[in-house]
Write an enzyme that holds these catalytic residues in place. Structure first.
Site, mmCIF file in Angstrom:
data_model
loop_
_atom_site.group_PDB
_atom_site.id
_atom_site.type_symbol
_atom_site.label_atom_id
_atom_site.label_comp_id
_atom_site.label_asym_id
_atom_site.label_seq_id
_atom_site.Cartn_x
_atom_site.Cartn_y
_atom_site.Cartn_z
ATOM 1 N N ASP A 177 7.259 3.014 -3.765
ATOM 2 C CA ASP A 177 7.465 4.100 -2.812
ATOM 3 C C ASP A 177 8.952 4.287 -2.503
ATOM 4 O O ASP A 177 9.491 5.370 -2.658
ATOM 5 C CB ASP A 177 6.650 3.887 -1.525
ATOM 6 C CG ASP A 177 6.841 2.492 -0.916
ATOM 7 O OD1 ASP A 177 7.552 1.651 -1.508
ATOM 8 O OD2 ASP A 177 6.272 2.241 0.153
ATOM 9 N N PHE B 44 14.851 5.937 8.610
ATOM 10 C CA PHE B 44 13.510 5.386 8.437
ATOM 11 C C PHE B 44 12.536 6.526 8.189
ATOM 12 O O PHE B 44 12.377 7.422 9.013
ATOM 13 C CB PHE B 44 13.085 4.562 9.649
ATOM 14 C CG PHE B 44 11.881 3.700 9.365
ATOM 15 C CD1 PHE B 44 12.032 2.434 8.811
ATOM 16 C CD2 PHE B 44 10.602 4.169 9.631
ATOM 17 C CE1 PHE B 44 10.918 1.652 8.521
ATOM 18 C CE2 PHE B 44 9.483 3.382 9.342
ATOM 19 C CZ PHE B 44 9.642 2.125 8.794
ATOM 20 N N ASP C 136 14.988 0.092 -1.158
ATOM 21 C CA ASP C 136 15.979 0.060 -0.084
ATOM 22 C C ASP C 136 17.059 -0.942 -0.511
ATOM 23 O O ASP C 136 17.909 -0.612 -1.322
ATOM 24 C CB ASP C 136 15.204 -0.338 1.188
ATOM 25 C CG ASP C 136 16.016 -0.290 2.453
ATOM 26 O OD1 ASP C 136 16.897 0.563 2.557
ATOM 27 O OD2 ASP C 136 15.772 -1.111 3.354
ATOM 28 N N ASP D 149 4.607 3.928 6.246
ATOM 29 C CA ASP D 149 4.030 3.768 7.589
ATOM 30 C C ASP D 149 5.085 3.499 8.648
ATOM 31 O O ASP D 149 6.191 3.044 8.357
ATOM 32 C CB ASP D 149 3.022 2.611 7.586
ATOM 33 C CG ASP D 149 3.715 1.247 7.529
ATOM 34 O OD1 ASP D 149 4.334 0.947 6.489
ATOM 35 O OD2 ASP D 149 3.663 0.517 8.530
ATOM 36 N N LYS E 41 0.803 -1.193 0.000
ATOM 37 C CA LYS E 41 0.000 0.000 0.000
ATOM 38 C C LYS E 41 0.847 1.259 0.000
ATOM 39 O O LYS E 41 0.341 2.350 -0.113
ATOM 40 C CB LYS E 41 -0.876 0.051 1.280
ATOM 41 C CG LYS E 41 -1.718 -1.173 1.508
ATOM 42 C CD LYS E 41 -2.439 -1.099 2.880
ATOM 43 C CE LYS E 41 -1.949 -2.244 3.681
ATOM 44 N NZ LYS E 41 -2.630 -2.474 4.942
ATOM 45 N N GLY E 42 2.162 1.103 0.164
ATOM 46 C CA GLY E 42 3.042 2.258 0.353
ATOM 47 C C GLY E 42 3.018 3.276 -0.779
ATOM 48 O O GLY E 42 3.212 4.466 -0.556
HETATM 49 P P1 5GP Z 1 13.691 -3.451 -0.136
HETATM 50 O O1 5GP Z 1 13.268 -4.817 -0.628
HETATM 51 O O2 5GP Z 1 14.074 -2.523 -1.249
HETATM 52 O O3 5GP Z 1 14.756 -3.539 0.913
HETATM 53 O O4 5GP Z 1 12.443 -2.912 0.658
HETATM 54 C C1 5GP Z 1 11.595 -1.968 0.180
HETATM 55 C C2 5GP Z 1 10.386 -1.886 1.083
HETATM 56 O O5 5GP Z 1 10.801 -1.740 2.463
HETATM 57 C C3 5GP Z 1 9.577 -0.649 0.789
HETATM 58 O O6 5GP Z 1 8.630 -0.867 -0.236
HETATM 59 C C4 5GP Z 1 8.950 -0.371 2.118
HETATM 60 O O7 5GP Z 1 7.812 -1.174 2.303
HETATM 61 C C5 5GP Z 1 10.009 -0.788 3.113
HETATM 62 N N1 5GP Z 1 10.854 0.373 3.482
HETATM 63 C C6 5GP Z 1 12.145 0.616 3.135
HETATM 64 N N2 5GP Z 1 12.587 1.763 3.659
HETATM 65 C C7 5GP Z 1 11.532 2.287 4.342
HETATM 66 C C8 5GP Z 1 11.365 3.481 5.113
HETATM 67 O O8 5GP Z 1 12.257 4.324 5.275
HETATM 68 N N3 5GP Z 1 10.136 3.673 5.675
HETATM 69 C C9 5GP Z 1 9.105 2.782 5.528
HETATM 70 N N4 5GP Z 1 7.950 3.067 6.113
HETATM 71 N N5 5GP Z 1 9.235 1.649 4.814
HETATM 72 C C10 5GP Z 1 10.439 1.400 4.229
HETATM 73 MG MG MG Z 2 7.066 -0.639 -1.530
#
Ligand code: 5GP
Ligand code: MG
Length: 183
Positions: A102, A155, A105, A162, A45-46
């Site tokens: 969104d 974060f 990471d 969220d 939902k992000g």
């Molecule tokens: P990745 O697989 O790229 O490590 O993770 C991406 C997902 O981790 C994003 O879609 C999100 O759901 C969560 N995420 C990564 N960084 C943040 C952050 O700073 N804040 C929040 N709320 N979610 C994050």
């Molecule tokens: Mg995401």
């Protein structure tokens, strides 16, 4: 002065800053897909707030479709194994696809989705992300064509992001207080 919720240390990107950048991104996307009808695929939902603003700023004709996923284990230290909770409604074979996310990471989630979607043979596949935490990247060679903002290793909350399922409705993007991160 914006009154910040107690969990938020500072504003990272203001409401106005987001709006201006989203319009600039929409212009870049319009130029890329001139004459084409891309399907914007969004991950619930992000990306909800970002997508809602982006789609209204686009001039090019486009479709919307949605996926929902959940990462196994904690989102802070996940392994890239992802479970699909909801698949697309439409076929994407032969169509240009733009994945709208969104925040990227480690990139593991988007790498999984890239493999999944490319296997369906879209005519092209690109990624648009509001936030790019490049310093944390593990997955290489992701086709990230459009980036809203580079983000540091903090974060972030608000504008769809969220903290324990809340704070996602803040109109700006804020930095969560450091002491809450592993609390
Ligand atoms: P990745 O697989 O790229 O490590 O993770 C991406 C997902 O981790 C994003 O879609 C999100 O759901 C969560 N995420 C990564 N960084 C943040 C952050 O700073 N804040 C929040 N709320 N979610 C994050
Ligand atoms: Mg995401």
């Amino acid at each position: 002065m914006t009154m910040l919720p107690p969990e938020v240390a500072r504003v990272f990107i203001s409401e106005d800053g987001i709006r201006r950048r989203v319009h600039a991104l929409a212009a870049e996307i319009d130029a890329t897909y001139a004459g084409d009808v891309p399907t914007l695929v969004s991950v619930l939902k992000g990306s909800l707030y970002f997508l809602a603003d982006l789609t209204r700023a686009l001039r090019c004709r486009h479709r919307l479709d949605f996926m929902a996923i959940t990462a196994y284990g904690s989102s802070q230290a996940h392994t890239g194994s992802v479970r699909l909770l909801k698949d697309l409604d439409e076929e994407i074979a032969g169509r240009p696809v733009l994945l709208v996310d969104d925040v990227i990471d480690t990139g593991l989630t988007v790498a999984y989705l890239t493999r999944l979607l490319r296997a369906r043979q879209p005519s092209s596949f690109r990624i648009c992300t509001l936030l790019d935490k490049r310093v944390r990247r593990i997955s290489e060679n992701l086709p990230i064509s459009f980036v809203g903002f580079e983000a540091p290793d903090v974060f972030l909350v608000g504008y769809g992001l969220d903290y324990r399922q809340t704070l996602l409705n803040l109109p700006y993007i804020g930095v969560l207080r450091q002491e809450l991160i592993n609390a």
